[in-house]
Scaffold this motif. Structure first.
Motif, PDB file in Angstrom:
ATOM      1  N   ILE A 127       1.012  -0.830  -0.171  1.00  0.00           N
ATOM      2  CA  ILE A 127      -0.422  -0.235   0.102  1.00  0.00           C
ATOM      3  C   ILE A 127       0.711   0.782   0.287  1.00  0.00           C
ATOM      4  CG2 ILE A 127      -1.785   1.035   1.183  1.00  0.00           C
ATOM      5  CD1 ILE A 127      -2.311  -1.800   2.661  1.00  0.00           C
ATOM      6  N   VAL A 128       0.860   2.249  -0.860  1.00  0.00           N
ATOM      7  CA  VAL A 128       1.004   3.684  -0.758  1.00  0.00           C
ATOM      8  C   VAL A 128       0.214   4.878  -0.557  1.00  0.00           C
ATOM      9  CG1 VAL A 128       2.484   5.389  -1.936  1.00  0.00           C
ATOM     10  CG2 VAL A 128       3.053   2.293  -1.885  1.00  0.00           C
ATOM     11  N   ASP A 129      -0.014   5.730   0.459  1.00  0.00           N
ATOM     12  CA  ASP A 129      -0.623   6.111   0.272  1.00  0.00           C
ATOM     13  C   ASP A 129       0.048   7.801   1.165  1.00  0.00           C
ATOM     14  OD1 ASP A 129      -3.118   8.209   1.202  1.00  0.00           O
ATOM     15  OD2 ASP A 129      -4.167   6.830   0.530  1.00  0.00           O
ATOM     16  N   LEU A 172      -2.392   1.584  -4.552  1.00  0.00           N
ATOM     17  CA  LEU A 172      -1.710   2.934  -5.068  1.00  0.00           C
ATOM     18  C   LEU A 172      -3.059   4.275  -4.787  1.00  0.00           C
ATOM     19  CD1 LEU A 172       0.708   2.311  -8.080  1.00  0.00           C
ATOM     20  CD2 LEU A 172       1.094   2.828  -5.238  1.00  0.00           C
ATOM     21  N   ASP A 173      -2.300   5.476  -3.786  1.00  0.00           N
ATOM     22  CA  ASP A 173      -3.176   7.145  -4.285  1.00  0.00           C
ATOM     23  C   ASP A 173      -3.015   7.209  -5.327  1.00  0.00           C
ATOM     24  OD1 ASP A 173      -4.622   9.137  -3.105  1.00  0.00           O
ATOM     25  OD2 ASP A 173      -3.155   9.747  -2.246  1.00  0.00           O
ATOM     26  N   ARG A 176      -5.987   2.235   7.575  1.00  0.00           N
ATOM     27  CA  ARG A 176      -7.845   1.227   7.107  1.00  0.00           C
ATOM     28  C   ARG A 176      -7.372   0.370   6.365  1.00  0.00           C
ATOM     29  NH1 ARG A 176     -11.512  -0.562   9.150  1.00  0.00           N
ATOM     30  NH2 ARG A 176     -12.726  -0.088   7.957  1.00  0.00           N
ATOM     31  N   LEU A 177      -6.918   1.351   5.087  1.00  0.00           N
ATOM     32  CA  LEU A 177      -6.679   0.124   4.028  1.00  0.00           C
ATOM     33  C   LEU A 177      -6.105  -1.272   4.468  1.00  0.00           C
ATOM     34  CD1 LEU A 177      -7.454  -1.066   1.056  1.00  0.00           C
ATOM     35  CD2 LEU A 177      -5.830   1.062   0.535  1.00  0.00           C
ATOM     36  N   VAL A 178      -4.998  -1.067   5.566  1.00  0.00           N
ATOM     37  CA  VAL A 178      -4.253  -2.296   5.723  1.00  0.00           C
ATOM     38  C   VAL A 178      -5.329  -3.041   6.439  1.00  0.00           C
ATOM     39  CG1 VAL A 178      -2.497  -3.621   8.130  1.00  0.00           C
ATOM     40  CG2 VAL A 178      -2.513  -1.585   6.375  1.00  0.00           C
ATOM     41  N   GLN A 179      -6.108  -2.722   8.244  1.00  0.00           N
ATOM     42  CA  GLN A 179      -7.744  -3.405   8.093  1.00  0.00           C
ATOM     43  C   GLN A 179      -8.253  -4.333   7.321  1.00  0.00           C
ATOM     44  OE1 GLN A 179      -9.053  -0.154  10.692  1.00  0.00           O
ATOM     45  NE2 GLN A 179      -7.153  -0.723  12.126  1.00  0.00           N
ATOM     46  N   ILE A 180      -8.733  -3.641   6.293  1.00  0.00           N
ATOM     47  CA  ILE A 180      -9.339  -4.114   5.602  1.00  0.00           C
ATOM     48  C   ILE A 180      -9.113  -5.307   4.684  1.00  0.00           C
ATOM     49  CG2 ILE A 180     -10.566  -3.392   3.178  1.00  0.00           C
ATOM     50  CD1 ILE A 180     -11.354  -1.043   4.521  1.00  0.00           C
ATOM     51  N   LEU A 181      -7.639  -5.265   4.033  1.00  0.00           N
ATOM     52  CA  LEU A 181      -7.457  -6.389   3.745  1.00  0.00           C
ATOM     53  C   LEU A 181      -6.734  -7.525   4.887  1.00  0.00           C
ATOM     54  CD1 LEU A 181      -5.348  -3.904   1.342  1.00  0.00           C
ATOM     55  CD2 LEU A 181      -6.565  -5.796   0.630  1.00  0.00           C
ATOM     56  N   GLU A 182      -6.367  -7.225   5.924  1.00  0.00           N
ATOM     57  CA  GLU A 182      -5.625  -8.125   6.726  1.00  0.00           C
ATOM     58  C   GLU A 182      -6.379  -8.493   6.892  1.00  0.00           C
ATOM     59  OE1 GLU A 182      -3.197  -6.396   9.051  1.00  0.00           O
ATOM     60  OE2 GLU A 182      -1.175  -7.325   7.675  1.00  0.00           O
ATOM     61  N   CYS A 183      -8.385  -8.876   7.026  1.00  0.00           N
ATOM     62  CA  CYS A 183      -8.364  -9.263   7.636  1.00  0.00           C
ATOM     63  C   CYS A 183      -9.442 -10.665   6.723  1.00  0.00           C
ATOM     64  CB  CYS A 183     -10.876  -8.644   7.161  1.00  0.00           C
ATOM     65  SG  CYS A 183     -11.314  -8.873   8.988  1.00  0.00           S
TER      66      CYS A 183
END
Length: 70
Positions: free
Chosen positions: A5-7, A52-53, A15-22
């Motif tokens: 992830i790059v943002d 990517l952002d 937040r994206l880490v939380q979503i993706l690690e589910c």
């Protein structure tokens, strides 16, 4: 699947880490707030996908993605 992830917004990255690690089948191998950090580590990380952002200071996500194509 291995993802990176790059943002430039730290909260968006978290937040994206939380979503993706589910799901059990996703491993976040890198989470960065500066695209320069990702460029350096990309060859070692070997992610299957990169989130990517599009609008980052200095370089947009599309410009960043161009040299990453495998």
């Amino acid at each position: 699947m291995r993802v990176a992830i790059v943002d430039d917004e730290r909260l968006a990255v978290q937040r994206l880490v939380q979503i993706l690690e589910c799901p059990d089948d996703v491993e976040v191998v890198g989470a960065f707030t500066k695209y320069t950090d990702q460029l350096h580590d990309f060859t070692c990380l070997r992610p299957d996908a990169v989130f990517l952002d599009i609008d980052m200071p200095g370089m947009n996500g599309l410009e960043f993605a161009a040299p990453l194509r495998i």
